[in-house]
Design a protein around this motif. Structure first.
Motif, PDB file in Angstrom:
ATOM      1  N   LEU A 171       0.820  -1.218   0.000  1.00 21.82           N
ATOM      2  CA  LEU A 171       0.000   0.000   0.000  1.00 21.82           C
ATOM      3  C   LEU A 171       0.857   1.273   0.000  1.00 21.82           C
ATOM      4  O   LEU A 171       0.392   2.333  -0.434  1.00 21.82           O
ATOM      5  CB  LEU A 171      -0.928   0.004   1.213  1.00 21.82           C
ATOM      6  CG  LEU A 171      -2.010  -1.083   1.242  1.00 21.82           C
ATOM      7  CD1 LEU A 171      -2.767  -1.046   2.559  1.00 21.82           C
ATOM      8  CD2 LEU A 171      -2.965  -0.920   0.070  1.00 21.82           C
ATOM      9  N   MET A 172       2.071   1.185   0.527  1.00 21.49           N
ATOM     10  CA  MET A 172       2.951   2.356   0.587  1.00 21.49           C
ATOM     11  C   MET A 172       4.245   2.085  -0.178  1.00 21.49           C
ATOM     12  O   MET A 172       5.352   2.355   0.306  1.00 21.49           O
ATOM     13  CB  MET A 172       3.257   2.709   2.049  1.00 21.49           C
ATOM     14  CG  MET A 172       2.034   3.099   2.867  1.00 21.49           C
ATOM     15  SD  MET A 172       1.137   4.521   2.216  1.00 21.49           S
ATOM     16  CE  MET A 172       2.344   5.812   2.441  1.00 21.49           C
ATOM     17  N   SER A 173       4.109   1.585  -1.378  1.00 19.20           N
ATOM     18  CA  SER A 173       5.281   1.336  -2.223  1.00 19.20           C
ATOM     19  C   SER A 173       5.897   2.661  -2.669  1.00 19.20           C
ATOM     20  O   SER A 173       5.271   3.731  -2.565  1.00 19.20           O
ATOM     21  CB  SER A 173       4.896   0.512  -3.448  1.00 19.20           C
ATOM     22  OG  SER A 173       3.982   1.229  -4.264  1.00 19.20           O
ATOM     23  N   ARG A 174       7.106   2.591  -3.162  1.00 20.49           N
ATOM     24  CA  ARG A 174       7.811   3.814  -3.594  1.00 20.49           C
ATOM     25  C   ARG A 174       7.028   4.602  -4.646  1.00 20.49           C
ATOM     26  O   ARG A 174       6.878   5.829  -4.515  1.00 20.49           O
ATOM     27  CB  ARG A 174       9.198   3.432  -4.132  1.00 20.49           C
ATOM     28  CG  ARG A 174      10.088   4.607  -4.467  1.00 20.49           C
ATOM     29  CD  ARG A 174      10.612   5.265  -3.224  1.00 20.49           C
ATOM     30  NE  ARG A 174      11.573   6.323  -3.524  1.00 20.49           N
ATOM     31  CZ  ARG A 174      12.211   7.018  -2.592  1.00 20.49           C
ATOM     32  NH1 ARG A 174      11.979   6.777  -1.314  1.00 20.49           N
ATOM     33  NH2 ARG A 174      13.070   7.954  -2.917  1.00 20.49           N
ATOM     34  N   PRO A 175       6.501   3.954  -5.704  1.00 24.59           N
ATOM     35  CA  PRO A 175       5.722   4.719  -6.698  1.00 24.59           C
ATOM     36  C   PRO A 175       4.498   5.401  -6.101  1.00 24.59           C
ATOM     37  O   PRO A 175       4.171   6.535  -6.467  1.00 24.59           O
ATOM     38  CB  PRO A 175       5.326   3.653  -7.728  1.00 24.59           C
ATOM     39  CG  PRO A 175       6.345   2.580  -7.587  1.00 24.59           C
ATOM     40  CD  PRO A 175       6.694   2.554  -6.132  1.00 24.59           C
ATOM     41  N   ILE A 176       3.819   4.716  -5.174  1.00 26.61           N
ATOM     42  CA  ILE A 176       2.628   5.312  -4.549  1.00 26.61           C
ATOM     43  C   ILE A 176       3.025   6.523  -3.708  1.00 26.61           C
ATOM     44  O   ILE A 176       2.341   7.559  -3.719  1.00 26.61           O
ATOM     45  CB  ILE A 176       1.892   4.262  -3.692  1.00 26.61           C
ATOM     46  CG1 ILE A 176       1.249   3.205  -4.598  1.00 26.61           C
ATOM     47  CG2 ILE A 176       0.823   4.924  -2.820  1.00 26.61           C
ATOM     48  CD1 ILE A 176       0.575   2.071  -3.853  1.00 26.61           C
ATOM     49  N   CYS A 177       4.117   6.420  -2.966  1.00 29.53           N
ATOM     50  CA  CYS A 177       4.583   7.548  -2.153  1.00 29.53           C
ATOM     51  C   CYS A 177       4.920   8.759  -3.026  1.00 29.53           C
ATOM     52  O   CYS A 177       4.587   9.902  -2.673  1.00 29.53           O
ATOM     53  CB  CYS A 177       5.803   7.134  -1.334  1.00 29.53           C
ATOM     54  SG  CYS A 177       5.455   5.931  -0.036  1.00 29.53           S
ATOM     55  N   ILE A 178       5.584   8.501  -4.149  1.00 33.05           N
ATOM     56  CA  ILE A 178       5.941   9.594  -5.059  1.00 33.05           C
ATOM     57  C   ILE A 178       4.689  10.249  -5.637  1.00 33.05           C
ATOM     58  O   ILE A 178       4.607  11.474  -5.751  1.00 33.05           O
ATOM     59  CB  ILE A 178       6.871   9.073  -6.177  1.00 33.05           C
ATOM     60  CG1 ILE A 178       8.222   8.657  -5.589  1.00 33.05           C
ATOM     61  CG2 ILE A 178       7.071  10.130  -7.262  1.00 33.05           C
ATOM     62  CD1 ILE A 178       9.152   7.976  -6.577  1.00 33.05           C
ATOM     63  N   LYS A 179       3.692   9.432  -5.993  1.00 30.90           N
ATOM     64  CA  LYS A 179       2.434   9.970  -6.510  1.00 30.90           C
ATOM     65  C   LYS A 179       1.733  10.831  -5.467  1.00 30.90           C
ATOM     66  O   LYS A 179       1.144  11.871  -5.793  1.00 30.90           O
ATOM     67  CB  LYS A 179       1.522   8.827  -6.963  1.00 30.90           C
ATOM     68  CG  LYS A 179       1.986   8.131  -8.237  1.00 30.90           C
ATOM     69  CD  LYS A 179       1.082   6.961  -8.579  1.00 30.90           C
ATOM     70  CE  LYS A 179       1.597   6.220  -9.815  1.00 30.90           C
ATOM     71  NZ  LYS A 179       0.764   5.025 -10.126  1.00 30.90           N
ATOM     72  N   MET A 180       1.778  10.409  -4.201  1.00 32.85           N
ATOM     73  CA  MET A 180       1.173  11.198  -3.123  1.00 32.85           C
ATOM     74  C   MET A 180       1.827  12.564  -3.012  1.00 32.85           C
ATOM     75  O   MET A 180       1.145  13.583  -2.841  1.00 32.85           O
ATOM     76  CB  MET A 180       1.296  10.448  -1.790  1.00 32.85           C
ATOM     77  CG  MET A 180       0.383   9.266  -1.640  1.00 32.85           C
ATOM     78  SD  MET A 180       0.598   8.477  -0.027  1.00 32.85           S
ATOM     79  CE  MET A 180      -0.720   7.262  -0.078  1.00 32.85           C
TER      80      MET A 180
END
Length: 315
Positions: free
Chosen positions: A138-147
């Protein structure tokens, strides 16, 4: 009416920032105090960012967001404090119209980004504590960057609205801003036009940009605390709560004065009180953030010892 507005608007070349005091001795004392505060803020936040970059153990979503927060705080104080320090030394204390617009816009971008970032950090803690088995997904690197990208998009778009609707008004003089930087409520008081629309717009934007993230933060921590209380081990409860205590502290320090500033009627404007509130959520909050996070965080302390301590210590 539009022509008159344009003529008045074009006649404005600079504003006068009144700051805190006109007494030379008081100005020099304040200059020394705020210079030290500014340098310590840059040092503290810069140190946290450096430690997170250098120590691979801190390459996690929580510390990724913390490094972004530290960089935002360094930029946040740099937007206002150097101008304030220059005005304390040189009696002219003027700022050009273009510089005032730029300062207002950048200050809003960074302030709104910080509001949204606190909500993102609360969501990160919510996932880590309530869904630990799915955290890496749920908190992968791509998701964090998108956030983070969404955070900056919201802040830039909202700041454009604030700045454009403030600076489009005619300013006929006097051009004395009773503040230490070009903040929206202080600048609006100089407009020689009806500002009721701006007051409503500022309240709506303040409601959306402050209460919506704050509601998400509160909802996240209600779920977090419910999960913590279900932990059987007292040591486990203390460890889980300690990871959230620092975030709760900085959120309270930032949101309380911001809500007092941007979610009140324009008739409640008080320049002396507003300057103190702005100091708190702009300067004091950025100064205390690295202290709170480092003093209450064992990982940051260990990273500091690893990077600046005895490098011969076994990894």
């Amino acid at each position: 009416m539009q022509t008159v507005g344009k003529e008045n608007h074009s006649s404005v070349s600079e504003f006068l920032l009144l700051g805190f005091s006109s007494e030379p001795q008081v100005r020099m004392a304040l200059f020394t105090f705020f210079l030290l505060l500014y340098l310590i803020t840059l040092l503290g936040n810069g140190l946290i960012t450096t430690l997170i970059y250098l120590d691979s153990r801190l390459h996690t979503p929580m510390y990724f967001f913390l490094s972004i927060l530290s960089m935002v705080d360094m930029s946040y104080v740099t937007t206002t404090v150097p101008q304030m320090l220059v005005n304390m030394v040189f009696p002219k204390r003027t700022i050009s119209w273009g510089a005032c617009v730029a300062q207002m816009f950048i200050f809003l971008v960074l302030g709104i980004a910080e509001c949204v970032l606190y909500a993102v950090m609360a969501y990160d803690r919510y996932v880590a504590i309530c869904f630990p088995l799915h955290y890496s997904l749920l908190m992968s690197r791509p998701i964090c960057i998108k956030m983070v990208i969404v955070c900056w998009c919201i802040s830039i778009a909202s700041s454009l609205v604030y700045t454009v609707f403030t600076m489009r008004l005619p300013y006929c003089g006097p051009h004395k801003i009773n503040h230490f930087f070009c903040e929206v409520p202080a600048v609006l008081k100089l407009a020689c036009a009806d500002t009721s629309f701006n007051d409503r717009l500022d309240f709506i934007l303040g409601f959306t940009l402050l209460l919506v993230p704050l509601s998400l933060i509160l909802a996240s921590y209600m779920r977090i605390f419910a999960s913590i209380f279900r932990i059987r081990s007292s040591q486990g409860r203390i460890k889980s709560f300690s990871t959230c205590a620092s975030h709760i502290t900085v959120v309270t320090m930032f949101y309380a004065p911001c809500m007092m500033m941007y979610m009140r009627p324009g008739s409640w404007y008080d320049p002396e009180r507003d300057k103190k509130l702005a100091l708190f959520y702009n300067v004091v909050s950025a100064f205390l953030n690295p202290i709170i996070y480092s003093l209450r965080n064992k990982d940051v302390k260990m990273a500091f010892l690893k990077v600046f301590g005895d490098r011969r210590t076994p990894q």
